[in-house]
Design an enzyme around this catalytic site. Sequence first.
Site, PDB file in Angstrom:
ATOM      1  N   LYS A   8      17.613   2.602   0.631  1.00  0.00           N
ATOM      2  CA  LYS A   8      18.561   2.249   1.703  1.00  0.00           C
ATOM      3  C   LYS A   8      19.641   1.349   1.111  1.00  0.00           C
ATOM      4  O   LYS A   8      19.571   0.123   1.230  1.00  0.00           O
ATOM      5  CB  LYS A   8      17.830   1.473   2.806  1.00  0.00           C
ATOM      6  N   ASP A  62       4.707   2.407   7.088  1.00  0.00           N
ATOM      7  CA  ASP A  62       4.075   2.092   8.366  1.00  0.00           C
ATOM      8  C   ASP A  62       4.983   1.265   9.260  1.00  0.00           C
ATOM      9  O   ASP A  62       5.961   0.670   8.817  1.00  0.00           O
ATOM     10  CB  ASP A  62       2.787   1.294   8.144  1.00  0.00           C
ATOM     11  N   LYS A  98       0.811  -1.200   0.000  1.00  0.00           N
ATOM     12  CA  LYS A  98       0.000   0.000   0.000  1.00  0.00           C
ATOM     13  C   LYS A  98       0.857   1.267   0.000  1.00  0.00           C
ATOM     14  O   LYS A  98       0.389   2.342  -0.344  1.00  0.00           O
ATOM     15  CB  LYS A  98      -0.860   0.032   1.272  1.00  0.00           C
ATOM     16  N   GLY A  99       2.116   1.150   0.445  1.00  0.00           N
ATOM     17  CA  GLY A  99       2.931   2.330   0.717  1.00  0.00           C
ATOM     18  C   GLY A  99       3.083   3.296  -0.450  1.00  0.00           C
ATOM     19  O   GLY A  99       3.131   4.505  -0.260  1.00  0.00           O
ATOM     20  N   ARG A 114       1.314   5.734   8.695  1.00  0.00           N
ATOM     21  CA  ARG A 114       1.328   6.004   7.257  1.00  0.00           C
ATOM     22  C   ARG A 114       0.894   7.439   6.962  1.00  0.00           C
ATOM     23  O   ARG A 114       1.321   8.040   5.987  1.00  0.00           O
ATOM     24  CB  ARG A 114       0.328   5.094   6.531  1.00  0.00           C
ATOM     25  N   GLU A 131       8.153   2.973  -6.331  1.00  0.00           N
ATOM     26  CA  GLU A 131       8.234   2.438  -4.972  1.00  0.00           C
ATOM     27  C   GLU A 131       8.350   3.566  -3.951  1.00  0.00           C
ATOM     28  O   GLU A 131       8.854   4.655  -4.258  1.00  0.00           O
ATOM     29  CB  GLU A 131       9.479   1.546  -4.843  1.00  0.00           C
ATOM     30  N   ASP A 132       7.909   3.280  -2.731  1.00  0.00           N
ATOM     31  CA  ASP A 132       8.131   4.234  -1.648  1.00  0.00           C
ATOM     32  C   ASP A 132       9.541   4.062  -1.087  1.00  0.00           C
ATOM     33  O   ASP A 132      10.258   5.031  -0.879  1.00  0.00           O
ATOM     34  CB  ASP A 132       7.075   4.065  -0.543  1.00  0.00           C
ATOM     35  N   PHE A 176      15.012   2.311  10.416  1.00  0.00           N
ATOM     36  CA  PHE A 176      13.622   2.083  10.077  1.00  0.00           C
ATOM     37  C   PHE A 176      12.873   3.409  10.136  1.00  0.00           C
ATOM     38  O   PHE A 176      12.963   4.123  11.135  1.00  0.00           O
ATOM     39  CB  PHE A 176      12.986   1.064  11.030  1.00  0.00           C
ATOM     40  N   ASP A 212      14.683  -1.496   0.374  1.00  0.00           N
ATOM     41  CA  ASP A 212      15.509  -1.868   1.522  1.00  0.00           C
ATOM     42  C   ASP A 212      16.452  -2.986   1.050  1.00  0.00           C
ATOM     43  O   ASP A 212      17.461  -2.715   0.409  1.00  0.00           O
ATOM     44  CB  ASP A 212      14.552  -2.293   2.630  1.00  0.00           C
TER      45      ASP A 212
HETATM   46  P1  IMP Z   1      12.705  -4.969   0.706  1.00  0.00           P
HETATM   47  O1  IMP Z   1      12.185  -6.189   0.013  1.00  0.00           O
HETATM   48  O2  IMP Z   1      13.575  -5.339   1.871  1.00  0.00           O
HETATM   49  O3  IMP Z   1      13.375  -4.004  -0.212  1.00  0.00           O
HETATM   50  O4  IMP Z   1      11.472  -4.273   1.404  1.00  0.00           O
HETATM   51  C1  IMP Z   1      10.626  -3.470   0.725  1.00  0.00           C
HETATM   52  C2  IMP Z   1       9.397  -3.158   1.546  1.00  0.00           C
HETATM   53  O5  IMP Z   1       9.654  -3.260   2.952  1.00  0.00           O
HETATM   54  C3  IMP Z   1       8.978  -1.719   1.334  1.00  0.00           C
HETATM   55  O6  IMP Z   1       8.140  -1.606   0.217  1.00  0.00           O
HETATM   56  C4  IMP Z   1       8.298  -1.394   2.645  1.00  0.00           C
HETATM   57  O7  IMP Z   1       6.965  -1.841   2.623  1.00  0.00           O
HETATM   58  C5  IMP Z   1       9.059  -2.201   3.659  1.00  0.00           C
HETATM   59  N1  IMP Z   1      10.113  -1.390   4.308  1.00  0.00           N
HETATM   60  C6  IMP Z   1      11.445  -1.442   4.121  1.00  0.00           C
HETATM   61  N2  IMP Z   1      12.091  -0.557   4.879  1.00  0.00           N
HETATM   62  C7  IMP Z   1      11.133   0.084   5.586  1.00  0.00           C
HETATM   63  C8  IMP Z   1      11.169   1.159   6.552  1.00  0.00           C
HETATM   64  O8  IMP Z   1      12.215   1.714   6.937  1.00  0.00           O
HETATM   65  N3  IMP Z   1       9.961   1.548   7.040  1.00  0.00           N
HETATM   66  C9  IMP Z   1       8.773   0.984   6.664  1.00  0.00           C
HETATM   67  N4  IMP Z   1       8.704  -0.005   5.764  1.00  0.00           N
HETATM   68  C10 IMP Z   1       9.871  -0.458   5.228  1.00  0.00           C
END
Ligand code: IMP
Length: 190
Positions: free
Chosen positions: A140, A168, A52-53, A174, A108-109, A161, A112
């Site tokens: 990140k 969220d 949803k982000g 959010r 994307e928001d 984080f 990570d």
């Molecule tokens: P990834 O697969 O580790 O890149 O994670 C991506 C998803 O994890 C993002 O779309 C977010 O929903 C969530 N996410 C990663 N880092 C954060 C953060 O610092 N705060 C909140 N949600 C996060």
Amino acid sequence: MTSPPSIPSFAQADIARILITPDEIQAKIAAWGEAISRDYAGLSPVLVGILKGSVFVLADLLRHITIPVRLDFIAISSYGPQTRHSGVVRLLKDLDHSIEGCHVLVVEDIIDTGLTLSYVLRQLRQRRPASLAVGTLLNKPVRRLVDIPLRYVGFELPDEFVVGYGLDFRGRYRNLPFIATLRPEILLAA
Ligand code: IMP
């Protein structure tokens, strides 16, 4: 000088630090919209959001795009209630329309580890889009586990984080208009 953004009362005790203000977010998104309008002129791209982000970023970004665009969404499960990636990605909602032969930009928001997005990109690539690129408001890089080429990046973040502007923690925060860190005791209480 602009005054610091006010923190809604429900979150006042939980926020450690505001990293990116609403004005900084909006300025970055406006520039991003202009860049997309230039780069994709004549291509009628499809912007794909991951629920949803990304809803917040997309809603603001689209208002700064001055060429015809389509919008579509997918939903996946990734983090669950924790702050770290579970390694499990499940498709909960697919795109509404075919993207074959289309110029697709995934918006994307935050990226990570990149695990979620690499799964999504693999799925989308199989559908033979004319092009497939990624833009993210927040990145990140130190946490990255898989390499993902990024066409547009708003802000680079350290390994912290963050919440707000669509992001969220356990379904909360959010609706904050800025990007902020939470006090350690809030994260530890999870
Ligand atoms: P990834 O697969 O580790 O890149 O994670 C991506 C998803 O994890 C993002 O779309 C977010 O929903 C969530 N996410 C990663 N880092 C954060 C953060 O610092 N705060 C909140 N949600 C996060």
